[in-house]
Write a protein that holds these residues in place. Structure first.
Motif, PDB file in Angstrom:
ATOM      1  N   GLY A 111      51.748  25.815  37.215  1.00  0.00           N
ATOM      2  CA  GLY A 111      52.060  27.120  37.765  1.00  0.00           C
ATOM      3  C   GLY A 111      52.182  28.234  36.741  1.00  0.00           C
ATOM      4  N   ILE A 112      51.769  27.952  35.514  1.00  0.00           N
ATOM      5  CA  ILE A 112      51.900  28.939  34.442  1.00  0.00           C
ATOM      6  C   ILE A 112      51.023  30.161  34.705  1.00  0.00           C
ATOM      7  N   ALA A 113      49.790  29.960  35.148  1.00  0.00           N
ATOM      8  CA  ALA A 113      48.902  31.098  35.398  1.00  0.00           C
ATOM      9  C   ALA A 113      49.481  32.006  36.476  1.00  0.00           C
ATOM     10  N   VAL A 114      49.993  31.426  37.548  1.00  0.00           N
ATOM     11  CA  VAL A 114      50.580  32.211  38.636  1.00  0.00           C
ATOM     12  C   VAL A 114      51.781  33.001  38.134  1.00  0.00           C
ATOM     13  N   GLN A 115      52.679  32.335  37.450  1.00  0.00           N
ATOM     14  CA  GLN A 115      53.892  32.999  36.967  1.00  0.00           C
ATOM     15  C   GLN A 115      53.565  34.088  35.946  1.00  0.00           C
ATOM     16  N   ALA A 116      52.654  33.813  35.035  1.00  0.00           N
ATOM     17  CA  ALA A 116      52.297  34.796  34.007  1.00  0.00           C
ATOM     18  C   ALA A 116      51.556  35.984  34.618  1.00  0.00           C
ATOM     19  N   LEU A 117      50.631  35.728  35.553  1.00  0.00           N
ATOM     20  CA  LEU A 117      49.896  36.820  36.181  1.00  0.00           C
ATOM     21  C   LEU A 117      50.822  37.684  37.023  1.00  0.00           C
ATOM     22  N   GLU A 118      51.744  37.075  37.736  1.00  0.00           N
ATOM     23  CA  GLU A 118      52.709  37.844  38.527  1.00  0.00           C
ATOM     24  C   GLU A 118      53.562  38.732  37.620  1.00  0.00           C
ATOM     25  N   ALA A 119      53.990  38.198  36.482  1.00  0.00           N
ATOM     26  CA  ALA A 119      54.788  38.990  35.530  1.00  0.00           C
ATOM     27  C   ALA A 119      53.974  40.141  34.955  1.00  0.00           C
ATOM     28  N   ASP A 131      51.006  56.978  34.913  1.00  0.00           N
ATOM     29  CA  ASP A 131      49.616  57.282  34.546  1.00  0.00           C
ATOM     30  C   ASP A 131      48.677  57.177  35.745  1.00  0.00           C
ATOM     31  N   GLY A 132      49.235  56.859  36.909  1.00  0.00           N
ATOM     32  CA  GLY A 132      48.414  56.805  38.120  1.00  0.00           C
ATOM     33  C   GLY A 132      47.799  55.461  38.437  1.00  0.00           C
ATOM     34  N   LEU A 133      48.266  54.373  37.801  1.00  0.00           N
ATOM     35  CA  LEU A 133      47.711  53.051  38.094  1.00  0.00           C
ATOM     36  C   LEU A 133      48.088  52.640  39.514  1.00  0.00           C
ATOM     37  N   VAL A 134      47.082  52.391  40.345  1.00  0.00           N
ATOM     38  CA  VAL A 134      47.331  52.010  41.735  1.00  0.00           C
ATOM     39  C   VAL A 134      46.632  50.717  42.143  1.00  0.00           C
ATOM     40  N   ARG A 135      45.661  50.249  41.335  1.00  0.00           N
ATOM     41  CA  ARG A 135      44.916  49.047  41.723  1.00  0.00           C
ATOM     42  C   ARG A 135      44.617  48.191  40.513  1.00  0.00           C
ATOM     43  N   LEU A 136      44.778  46.886  40.689  1.00  0.00           N
ATOM     44  CA  LEU A 136      44.390  45.907  39.678  1.00  0.00           C
ATOM     45  C   LEU A 136      43.321  45.006  40.271  1.00  0.00           C
ATOM     46  N   ASP A 137      42.278  44.746  39.496  1.00  0.00           N
ATOM     47  CA  ASP A 137      41.195  43.864  39.901  1.00  0.00           C
ATOM     48  C   ASP A 137      41.255  42.576  39.094  1.00  0.00           C
ATOM     49  N   LEU A 138      40.979  41.473  39.757  1.00  0.00           N
ATOM     50  CA  LEU A 138      40.882  40.163  39.115  1.00  0.00           C
ATOM     51  C   LEU A 138      39.473  39.662  39.407  1.00  0.00           C
ATOM     52  N   ALA A 151      44.702  33.808  42.376  1.00  0.00           N
ATOM     53  CA  ALA A 151      44.619  35.155  42.955  1.00  0.00           C
ATOM     54  C   ALA A 151      45.406  35.223  44.264  1.00  0.00           C
ATOM     55  N   GLU A 152      45.178  34.264  45.150  1.00  0.00           N
ATOM     56  CA  GLU A 152      45.864  34.250  46.446  1.00  0.00           C
ATOM     57  C   GLU A 152      47.368  34.128  46.286  1.00  0.00           C
ATOM     58  N   LYS A 153      47.811  33.249  45.394  1.00  0.00           N
ATOM     59  CA  LYS A 153      49.250  33.031  45.204  1.00  0.00           C
ATOM     60  C   LYS A 153      49.951  34.241  44.603  1.00  0.00           C
ATOM     61  N   THR A 154      49.205  35.098  43.932  1.00  0.00           N
ATOM     62  CA  THR A 154      49.807  36.276  43.299  1.00  0.00           C
ATOM     63  C   THR A 154      49.519  37.559  44.075  1.00  0.00           C
ATOM     64  N   GLY A 155      49.024  37.431  45.301  1.00  0.00           N
ATOM     65  CA  GLY A 155      48.831  38.594  46.153  1.00  0.00           C
ATOM     66  C   GLY A 155      47.589  39.411  45.883  1.00  0.00           C
ATOM     67  N   TYR A 156      46.632  38.848  45.163  1.00  0.00           N
ATOM     68  CA  TYR A 156      45.355  39.518  44.930  1.00  0.00           C
ATOM     69  C   TYR A 156      44.405  39.095  46.050  1.00  0.00           C
ATOM     70  N   GLY A 157      44.178  39.993  46.997  1.00  0.00           N
ATOM     71  CA  GLY A 157      43.317  39.675  48.124  1.00  0.00           C
ATOM     72  C   GLY A 157      41.849  39.698  47.739  1.00  0.00           C
ATOM     73  N   PHE A 158      41.072  38.843  48.395  1.00  0.00           N
ATOM     74  CA  PHE A 158      39.630  38.821  48.149  1.00  0.00           C
ATOM     75  C   PHE A 158      39.046  40.150  48.589  1.00  0.00           C
ATOM     76  N   GLY A 172      30.139  36.141  41.361  1.00  0.00           N
ATOM     77  CA  GLY A 172      31.561  36.171  41.076  1.00  0.00           C
ATOM     78  C   GLY A 172      32.347  36.696  42.259  1.00  0.00           C
ATOM     79  N   HIS A 173      33.647  36.691  42.104  1.00  0.00           N
ATOM     80  CA  HIS A 173      34.553  37.248  43.109  1.00  0.00           C
ATOM     81  C   HIS A 173      35.364  38.359  42.470  1.00  0.00           C
ATOM     82  N   ARG A 174      35.640  39.379  43.265  1.00  0.00           N
ATOM     83  CA  ARG A 174      36.601  40.401  42.864  1.00  0.00           C
ATOM     84  C   ARG A 174      37.744  40.345  43.861  1.00  0.00           C
ATOM     85  N   HIS A 175      38.934  40.148  43.331  1.00  0.00           N
ATOM     86  CA  HIS A 175      40.165  40.205  44.116  1.00  0.00           C
ATOM     87  C   HIS A 175      40.886  41.462  43.676  1.00  0.00           C
ATOM     88  N   GLU A 176      41.697  42.031  44.546  1.00  0.00           N
ATOM     89  CA  GLU A 176      42.436  43.226  44.136  1.00  0.00           C
ATOM     90  C   GLU A 176      43.859  43.193  44.666  1.00  0.00           C
TER      91      GLU A 176
END
Length: 180
Positions: A111-119, A131-138, A151-158, A172-176
């Motif tokens: 679960g390290i990737a999930v925990q680190a990505l969420e942080a 600075d206006g950051l509103v979207r992150l892409d994975l 991506a799914e576990k950290t709330g990044y939707g397909f 590839g896939h883009r999640h946001e």
């Protein structure tokens, strides 16, 4: 450049996200010896010289404010870095940025990737809200099912399928994930 951002660290339970250090070079080389990791990443670290170059890129990114790479250290194990998370801006003040990550083979499945990505996600939306950051892409290769799960576990939707293009031979896939 905000000096606090240049040296920022993030604590997430037993994980510490901190800037990469020259002393991390052996852990970096070990991580890149994994064939699965090498096949999924654009940048390759194959020897001490390329590892040093990779570490310089991390430092230069923080200096320019366009890339914030963090070594993921599991403080409970006492080992060195067990992974990496990064935030990449296409330009200063962008409303969107890209996140990326990898986990060293011995640390996978914990679960390290999930925990680190969420942080990283929480830190990014807080640190760059002004600075206006509103979207992150994975972004990841379409055949990387583990990255889809992270991506799914950290709330990044397909969001979409990205067609193959060099250097990536597969779609590839883009999640946001959006702020708030």
């Amino acid at each position: 450049m905000n000096a606090a951002l240049r040296t920022a660290t993030v604590v997430a339970g037993p994980l510490l996200l901190r800037p990469w250090l020259y002393d991390d070079l052996p852990a970096l080389l070990d991580a890149y010896r994994d064939p699965a990791m090498r096949s999924g990443l654009h940048t390759q670290v194959t020897d001490e010289a390329t590892a040093e170059r990779w570490l310089r890129v991390q430092e230069e990114g923080r200096t320019t404010g366009l890339r914030y790479g963090f070594a993921v250290v599991d403080t409970a194990s006492g080992d060195g870095p067990v992974g990496h998370v990064t935030l990449k801006f296409p330009a200063p003040g962008s409303g969107s940025a890209e996140v990326g990550y990898w986990t060293a083979a011995p640390a996978r499945g914990r679960g390290i990737a999930v925990q680190a990505l969420e942080a990283l996600t929480g830190w990014a939306f807080t640190a760059f809200a002004g600075d206006g950051l509103v979207r992150l892409d994975l972004l990841h290769r379409g055949d990387n099912e583990a990255s889809c799960r992270v991506a799914e576990k950290t709330g990044y939707g397909f969001a979409e399928v990205l067609p193959a293009r060099p250097p990536w031979p597969l779609d590839g896939h883009r999640h946001e994930r959006r702020a708030g």
